[in-house]
Design a protein around this motif. Structure first.
Motif, mmCIF file in Angstrom:
data_model
loop_
_atom_site.group_PDB
_atom_site.id
_atom_site.type_symbol
_atom_site.label_atom_id
_atom_site.label_comp_id
_atom_site.label_asym_id
_atom_site.label_seq_id
_atom_site.Cartn_x
_atom_site.Cartn_y
_atom_site.Cartn_z
ATOM 1 N N ASP A 9 0.852 -1.189 0.000
ATOM 2 C CA ASP A 9 0.000 0.000 0.000
ATOM 3 C C ASP A 9 0.886 1.237 0.000
ATOM 4 O O ASP A 9 2.089 1.154 0.279
ATOM 5 C CB ASP A 9 -0.913 -0.005 1.228
ATOM 6 N N GLY A 14 -3.476 -0.153 3.722
ATOM 7 C CA GLY A 14 -3.597 -1.569 3.421
ATOM 8 C C GLY A 14 -3.702 -2.447 4.653
ATOM 9 O O GLY A 14 -4.039 -3.633 4.552
ATOM 10 N N CYS A 72 -4.128 -0.909 -2.403
ATOM 11 C CA CYS A 72 -4.197 0.546 -2.574
ATOM 12 C C CYS A 72 -5.057 0.784 -3.804
ATOM 13 O O CYS A 72 -4.747 0.271 -4.888
ATOM 14 C CB CYS A 72 -2.795 1.116 -2.759
#
Length: 269
Positions: A9, A14, A72
């Motif tokens: 991420d 995340g 993401c």
């Protein structure tokens, strides 16, 4: 050695996916990378995001993961197909799982999406939702101030509540019955977003559906963990590891160790 699920991420967002994977697949080992030194990704160009995502993937491949999760939304929109063509393991994004959950939830076929500037500009959720339900109406809104608030650990402050109220004000005149949190950082702000939007609007986080997709993909490839041993997860970040650890431990509810990573190639800033 147990093969891990690699999750990446732009920062701490995340971890919302990590928490759900840990809940649904407790035997699976996770290796996580948060690019906190270069967050947020939202204002960056798609080419930059692709470059950053590929750099993280290259770093994670040293651990020989069995599956890669781009946790993401901005990176999923910009780089999912590119990464899938560059690696030889399954790659899961977070946009289609979130879209599926919204289509299952909405009763009036009017869905809102909030996300970073990059995700909203890409219209990735619009395409994903209409692919699943061609007649669905999609209302989008970029909320660029949310990610920096989460990355600073400011989840419960009065200033954050005021910023969320201000940012979401344009949605109050819209008729919708569910709102996709189109950034994995946003579930950190879920309670405040819910209070601002009201009980009649269901909030959709892609984390739950993404974990289910991970389970399905691993089962399909016969790669589900078979060991009953408690996995030892690994966490890496490119920025302030102490702040990352503090946020991660609060969110995950357990002690973790975070290893800082200093990039050995020039950064694009």
């Amino acid at each position: 050695m147990q093969q891990a699920i690699a999750i990446l991420d732009s920062g701490v967002g995340g971890l919302t996916v990590v928490k759900e994977v840990m809940r649904q697949l407790p035997q699976e080992k996770i290796i996580y990378f948060g690019d906190t030194a270069r967050t947020p990704y939202g204002p960056r160009s798609a080419n930059e995001v692709r470059l950053f995502t590929k750099q993280i993937v290259d770093y994670l491949t040293q651990f020989q993961p069995k599956l890669l999760v781009i946790a993401c939304n901005t990176a999923t929109a910009a780089a999912l197909d590119y990464i899938r063509s560059a690696v030889h393991i399954p790659v899961v994004g977070v946009i289609h799982p979130g879209a599926r959950a919204a289509v299952k939830t909405t009763k009036i076929s009017i869905v809102g999406v909030i996300g970073t500037e990059g995700t909203i500009k890409s219209e990735a959720y619009v395409h994903a939702l209409k692919q699943l339900s061609p007649h669905i109406q999609v209302i989008q809104l970029a909320c660029p101030s949310f990610v920096p608030l989460v990355e600073k650990g400011l989840f419960h402050t009065k200033e954050t509540k005021l910023e969320i109220e201000k940012s979401l004000a344009p949605l109050h005149k819209e008729k919708m019955d569910c709102l996709i949190l189109g950034c994995t950082h946003y579930p950190f702000l879920r309670n405040t977003i819910s209070s601002v939007m009201g009980n009649e609007v269901s909030l959709i986080s892609s984390a739950d559906e993404t974990a289910r997709e991970i389970s399905t993909v691993l089962y399909h490839h016969d790669k589900l963990a078979t060991s009953n041993a408690i996995p030892i997860h690994q966490f890496f970040c490119s920025g302030d590891s102490k702040l990352f650890q503090q946020i991660a431990q609060e969110w995950l509810g357990e002690q973790i160790k975070v290893s800082p990573v200093v990039w050995q190639v020039p950064r694009i800033i």
